[in-house]
Write a protein that holds these residues in place. Structure first.
Motif, PDB file in Angstrom:
ATOM      1  N   LEU A   1       0.930  -1.049  -0.129  1.00  0.00           N
ATOM      2  CA  LEU A   1       0.035  -0.056  -0.012  1.00  0.00           C
ATOM      3  C   LEU A   1       0.910   1.413   0.102  1.00  0.00           C
ATOM      4  O   LEU A   1       1.726   1.356   0.805  1.00  0.00           O
ATOM      5  CB  LEU A   1      -0.932  -0.188   1.133  1.00  0.00           C
ATOM      6  N   ASP A   2       0.649   2.177  -0.832  1.00  0.00           N
ATOM      7  CA  ASP A   2       1.371   3.360  -1.069  1.00  0.00           C
ATOM      8  C   ASP A   2       0.100   4.409  -1.102  1.00  0.00           C
ATOM      9  O   ASP A   2      -0.159   4.510  -2.314  1.00  0.00           O
ATOM     10  CB  ASP A   2       2.317   3.311  -2.122  1.00  0.00           C
ATOM     11  N   THR A   3       0.175   5.102  -0.110  1.00  0.00           N
ATOM     12  CA  THR A   3      -0.911   6.487   0.065  1.00  0.00           C
ATOM     13  C   THR A   3      -0.392   7.720  -0.657  1.00  0.00           C
ATOM     14  O   THR A   3      -1.195   8.639  -0.775  1.00  0.00           O
ATOM     15  CB  THR A   3      -1.520   6.657   1.298  1.00  0.00           C
TER      16      THR A   3
ATOM     17  N   ARG B   1       5.479  12.372  -0.242  1.00  0.00           N
ATOM     18  CA  ARG B   1       6.033  11.580   0.955  1.00  0.00           C
ATOM     19  C   ARG B   1       6.993  12.278   1.684  1.00  0.00           C
ATOM     20  O   ARG B   1       6.808  12.317   3.059  1.00  0.00           O
ATOM     21  CB  ARG B   1       6.408  10.269   0.448  1.00  0.00           C
TER      22      ARG B   1
END
Length: 282
Positions: free
Chosen positions: A247-249, A256
């Motif tokens: 998961l990469d929001t 980031r």
């Protein structure tokens, strides 16, 4: 001539005459305590009200007069009183001492009671078969054994025999060696000791055997050599290696890093263990 007599009289007039003192000034009467009659107006000990002579005999009340020592309120005897002890001569003085010599007769020694020998009496009572206290008391009354003077002398510890030239007391401190101090004798002795010590050190170094230089050989080098140990990495299961995040929001890496920077700046004012809670100040 009349002029000479007048000048001599003038010299005698201007010459200082010796002061003649009276007997009371040479030998003043003994001091006595103050009385009410001796107190005059203006004195330190002047008092108002009822004044008694006993008040001037108390050293805690009497004050010192100006220019005079403090009164101690002690009355001294008269002029005819002799201080000290009077020795009355009953020996006749010098003539009797020259005429004959007084010899004191030795007094006979007073008889003293001998000490009872309880050890001998107890031994005799046991041999006679007497055991109880009343029997022992009766035996001692009948057989009163005493310790003689000779036995008493044997029991006493005799004093050690000392030579006649023995000096008692503490020995006096030896005199200061001024002659050695003036000649710097102690400095010379110290220099001689230092020279002797240095000479002994030089002789020891001279007789000491110095070994030659040791060369390293192949065997000595191999004996000291330690082969390096290769440290291998820890073993990991293959299916856990190179696993990416599920998961990469953040859309991009720049977003980031920007979010992490804002979090670091707000850590001081947020609550919680990870500093991700509410703000401390609304």
């Amino acid at each position: 001539m009349p002029e000479a007599k007048s000048s001599r009289q003038d010299l005698m007039r201007w010459k200082k005459q010796p002061v003649r003192r009276t007997v009371s000034q040479i030998c003043p009467p003994p001091r006595r305590p103050l009385t009410v009659a001796d107190v005059r107006p203006g004195m330190e000990n002047e008092r108002l009200g009822v004044v008694r002579d006993s008040m001037f005999q108390n050293p805690l009340i009497v004050k010192a007069e100006l220019g005079k020592p403090r009164e101690r309120s002690y009355s001294l005897p008269g002029i005819n009183f002799n201080y000290g002890l009077y020795t009355r001569g009953l020996d006749g003085g010098v003539p009797e001492a020259i005429g004959h010599w007084h010899v004191f007769k030795q007094q006979p020694p007073c008889p003293h009671e001998l000490t009872r020998n309880y050890i001998a009496m107890n031994r005799g009572a046991v041999r006679a078969g007497l055991v109880t206290a009343p029997e022992n008391l009766l035996y001692r009354q009948l057989n009163d054994i005493r310790i003689s003077d000779q036995d008493d002398r044997k029991m006493k510890k005799e004093l050690p025999s000392l030579p006649p030239d023995t000096t008692f007391g503490i020995r006096s401190r030896p005199s200061t060696p001024f002659f050695d101090l003036l000649q710097n004798r102690y400095q010379q002795l110290w220099v001689q000791e230092q020279k002797a010590t240095q000479k002994a050190i030089k002789l020891e170094k001279k007789h000491k055997v110095f070994l030659g230089k040791l060369y390293e050989t192949r065997s000595s080098q191999l004996r000291k050599y330690k082969p390096p140990v290769k440290l291998d990495t820890l073993w990991h299961m293959p299916h856990f290696q190179k696993v990416g995040p599920h998961l990469d929001t953040f859309p991009t890496e720049a977003d980031r890093q920007r979010a992490f920077k804002a979090h670091r700046e707000e850590r001081a004012v947020r609550l919680g263990t990870l500093r991700m809670g509410t703000y401390t100040h609304p």
